[in-house]
Scaffold this active site. Sequence first.
Site, PDB file in Angstrom:
ATOM      1  CG  ASP A   1      -0.179 -10.404  -2.904  1.00  0.00           C
ATOM      2  OD1 ASP A   1       0.436  -9.483  -2.352  1.00  0.00           O
ATOM      3  OD2 ASP A   1      -0.968 -11.134  -2.295  1.00  0.00           O
TER       4      ASP A   1
ATOM      5  CG  HIS B   1       2.864  -6.111  -3.280  1.00  0.00           C
ATOM      6  ND1 HIS B   1       1.918  -6.766  -2.547  1.00  0.00           N
ATOM      7  CD2 HIS B   1       2.183  -5.209  -4.029  1.00  0.00           C
ATOM      8  CE1 HIS B   1       0.723  -6.293  -2.828  1.00  0.00           C
ATOM      9  NE2 HIS B   1       0.853  -5.349  -3.730  1.00  0.00           N
TER      10      HIS B   1
END
Length: 135
Positions: free
Chosen positions: A89, A116
Amino acid sequence: MGPGARSQDYDRQQSVPVLISLRHADNFTMYKITLRNSPNFHVGVNETDGFTAWGVKIMTPKTARNTDGIDPGSSRNVTIENCWIHTGDDDVAVKSSKAGPSQNISILHNHFYTGHGMSIGSGTNAACITCSWKI
């Protein structure tokens, strides 16, 4: 979680803990440690004045959901520098809440791999004041 269990094996409704959760932990330093395979966020830093992560390695498979690396929220005087972060993430996510804005955040010379990258505003109810980064 039992031996060999991974966060990505759990049902989406499962409540899983943050590996390191800091609140009001003023002047806290993480130096050259390695964190692996947290079932949720690796490091949550909330309502803290003075936090440094230097040379921290965070390693989680890119398929592991919701495994943020370092998340400062409503904190000030935060430095995240020279870290190596692989997550599923956000590698770093600067947040703020009703407790107040995030202030004086420096994210410098880090290595973001899977994940990310860096986000500002994920879960934000206030602001990010004087935030700087150089990757």
